[in-house]
Design a protein around this motif. Structure first.
Motif, short mmCIF file in Angstrom:
data_model
loop_
_atom_site.label_atom_id
_atom_site.label_comp_id
_atom_site.label_asym_id
_atom_site.label_seq_id
_atom_site.Cartn_x
_atom_site.Cartn_y
_atom_site.Cartn_z
N UNK A 266 0.83 -1.20 0.00
CA UNK A 266 0.00 0.00 0.00
C UNK A 266 0.87 1.25 0.00
N UNK A 267 0.51 2.23 -0.85
CA UNK A 267 1.25 3.48 -0.94
C UNK A 267 0.37 4.70 -0.68
N UNK A 268 -0.94 4.56 -0.84
CA UNK A 268 -1.87 5.67 -0.67
C UNK A 268 -3.04 5.20 0.19
N UNK A 269 -3.20 5.82 1.35
CA UNK A 269 -4.26 5.43 2.28
C UNK A 269 -5.03 6.66 2.73
N UNK A 270 -6.36 6.60 2.59
CA UNK A 270 -7.23 7.69 3.05
C UNK A 270 -8.34 7.09 3.91
N UNK A 271 -8.55 7.67 5.07
CA UNK A 271 -9.62 7.23 5.98
C UNK A 271 -10.50 8.43 6.26
N UNK A 272 -11.75 8.37 5.77
CA UNK A 272 -12.71 9.46 5.94
C UNK A 272 -13.79 9.01 6.92
N UNK A 273 -13.92 9.73 8.01
CA UNK A 273 -14.86 9.36 9.07
C UNK A 273 -15.98 10.39 9.16
N UNK B 125 -5.78 2.52 16.21
CA UNK B 125 -5.12 1.26 16.59
C UNK B 125 -5.10 0.26 15.43
N UNK B 126 -5.98 0.44 14.45
CA UNK B 126 -5.99 -0.50 13.31
C UNK B 126 -4.70 -0.41 12.51
N UNK B 127 -3.90 0.64 12.73
CA UNK B 127 -2.63 0.80 12.02
C UNK B 127 -1.49 0.07 12.71
N UNK B 128 -1.73 -0.44 13.91
CA UNK B 128 -0.69 -1.18 14.64
C UNK B 128 -0.29 -2.41 13.84
N UNK B 129 1.00 -2.61 13.69
CA UNK B 129 1.50 -3.80 13.00
C UNK B 129 1.53 -3.70 11.50
N UNK B 130 1.10 -2.57 10.93
CA UNK B 130 1.14 -2.41 9.48
C UNK B 130 2.58 -2.13 9.02
N UNK B 131 2.99 -2.73 7.92
CA UNK B 131 4.37 -2.60 7.45
C UNK B 131 4.48 -1.84 6.14
N UNK B 132 3.36 -1.42 5.55
CA UNK B 132 3.45 -0.71 4.28
C UNK B 132 4.11 0.66 4.51
N UNK B 133 4.68 1.20 3.43
CA UNK B 133 5.32 2.50 3.46
C UNK B 133 4.53 3.45 2.56
N UNK B 134 3.83 4.39 3.16
CA UNK B 134 2.93 5.28 2.43
C UNK B 134 3.66 6.47 1.84
N UNK B 135 3.12 6.94 0.70
CA UNK B 135 3.50 8.24 0.15
C UNK B 135 2.45 9.29 0.50
N UNK B 136 1.18 8.88 0.58
CA UNK B 136 0.09 9.79 0.89
C UNK B 136 -0.79 9.17 1.98
N UNK B 137 -1.15 9.99 2.98
CA UNK B 137 -1.98 9.50 4.07
C UNK B 137 -2.96 10.59 4.49
N UNK B 138 -4.25 10.29 4.37
CA UNK B 138 -5.31 11.17 4.86
C UNK B 138 -5.90 10.51 6.11
N UNK B 139 -5.79 11.18 7.24
CA UNK B 139 -6.23 10.60 8.52
C UNK B 139 -7.27 11.48 9.18
#
Length: 381
Positions: free
Chosen positions: A118-125, A135-149
């Motif tokens: 995964x390189x691009x992750x967006x979470x819209x709440x 906490x759902x990001x705990x243990x994730x190993x992907x390296x992102x270029x773009x992150x919307x939190x």
């Protein structure tokens, strides 16, 4: 004659819909690999009817999870009645149920741990009661270029960001230099994540920009004032500009929102930007500025803008104007007037009651730019 993998990939890219790609996966072994790649590479998941099933598939099928490079998660958008996939063939979720299954977030977490590419992750709440799920990001190993939190800033989110040295583009809905501590979630550290490649930062709290810009190659910033009193706002502006000056690269775009736009403060803002960032002039985009109604103030405003020689686009708030200058003729006249003083400006974004209209210059003529996305120009110019 056996077709090459490249040909299979080209054909899969021209398949019109996700449902056709799914059919292609099922009926042709030769096309399965490339069709699956096209199907899972970019996912926009809404609601929970079909998206939960897909999260489950990703969680238990690493082969498919490895194909995901861009993922957008929408939660509670449309009060639980939205569609679940960004696909013309998908029907809207007609369920009126707005609550999510008890295992929804654990299912998402399992899927994220498998999407190692995964390189691009967006979470819209859409709801506050979902915002403490970092906490759902705990243990994730992907390296992102773009992150919307849209998550709350807590120990889990901060720890995750510390593991993302490749991050270029970051949106934060929340930021705290210290947070409440508990056995499961200790207080947030005061030292921000390193983020050595961060170049674009969007945050709803200016404190995040103050903390994250210094020592990083940040070139574009969008944030907003959180103070209402003018003295507090001035102090907030000083802290922000001092931080921006410590970026490793000259600032190209600065978009500052406010709960109340005043022309007097706008004049102070432009003057402060020129004074504090004068040694690093490279600003191409500046907003959102209260556009003075009074002609004398407006000339003073233009004079101060002239000290920003690289400026190509300004965003002007005109809600206080009466009558509103939102007709094409009025917008052209104002744009021509501004360009008398700032001829290098090629686009002007006019804001009236949150509606935006973009004027652009084409062959020295000012015309409406109906194709521009006003909300993202600060990212592009």
């Amino acid at each position: 004659m056996e077709l090459s993998q490249e040909v299979h990939s080209i054909i899969a890219r021209y398949v019109g819909s996700r449902s056709d790609l799914l059919s292609l996966c099922r009926v042709s072994k030769r096309f399965q690999k490339e069709a699956e790649r096209a199907l899972y590479n970019t996912l926009h998941l809404r609601g929970h009817t079909r998206s939960v099933s897909l999260y489950s598939v990703l969680g238990r099928t690493p082969r498919l999870a490895l194909l995901v490079e861009a993922l957008s998660i929408y939660v509670d958008e449309g009060n639980g009645q939205e569609g679940d996939m960004d696909d013309d063939d998908d029907q809207s979720d007609t369920s009126s149920e707005s609550s999510y299954p008890d295992d929804f977030w654990s299912t998402v977490a399992s899927a994220l741990r498998q999407t190692t590419k995964l390189r691009f992750l967006s979470v819209y709440l859409g709801r506050v009661n979902h915002s403490s799920q970092a906490w759902i990001l705990d243990g994730c190993t992907f390296q992102l270029r773009t992150f919307h939190s849209d998550f709350d800033w807590d120990h889990h989110l901060e720890t995750f960001l510390r593991s993302q040295p490749a991050l270029h583009d970051l949106y934060l809905a929340d930021y705290r230099t210290a947070g409440p501590s508990s056995p499961s979630c200790p207080a947030v550290a005061r030292t921000p994540p390193s983020l050595p490649l961060l170049s674009l930062l969007e945050c709803t709290f200016s404190e995040a920009a103050v903390a994250l810009v210094p020592g990083r190659p940040v070139e574009r910033v969008k944030t907003c004032f959180s103070k209402a009193k003018i003295e507090d706002k001035r102090a907030e502006l000083r802290a922000l500009l001092t931080s921006l000056r410590r970026s490793k690269k000259p600032l190209r775009a600065l978009d500052l929102a406010d709960d109340s736009y005043q022309s007097s403060f706008t004049l102070e803002l432009v003057t402060s930007i020129d004074r504090v960032l004068s040694s690093r002039h490279g600003l191409r985009y500046l907003g959102t500025l209260a556009y003075p109604v009074d002609p004398t103030e407006r000339v003073d405003f233009y004079t101060r803008l002239m000290r920003l020689p690289h400026l190509q686009c300004v965003e002007l708030e005109v809600t206080e104007w009466e009558p509103p200058p939102m007709t094409p003729a009025a917008l052209r006249a104002l744009t021509y007037e501004l360009r008398i003083y700032c001829p290098q400006v090629e686009r002007v974004v006019y804001v009236y009651d949150f509606d935006r209209v973009v004027m652009k210059v084409v062959d020295n003529l000012c015309v409406l730019d109906n194709e521009a996305v006003a909300e993202t120009l600060w990212r592009e110019i």
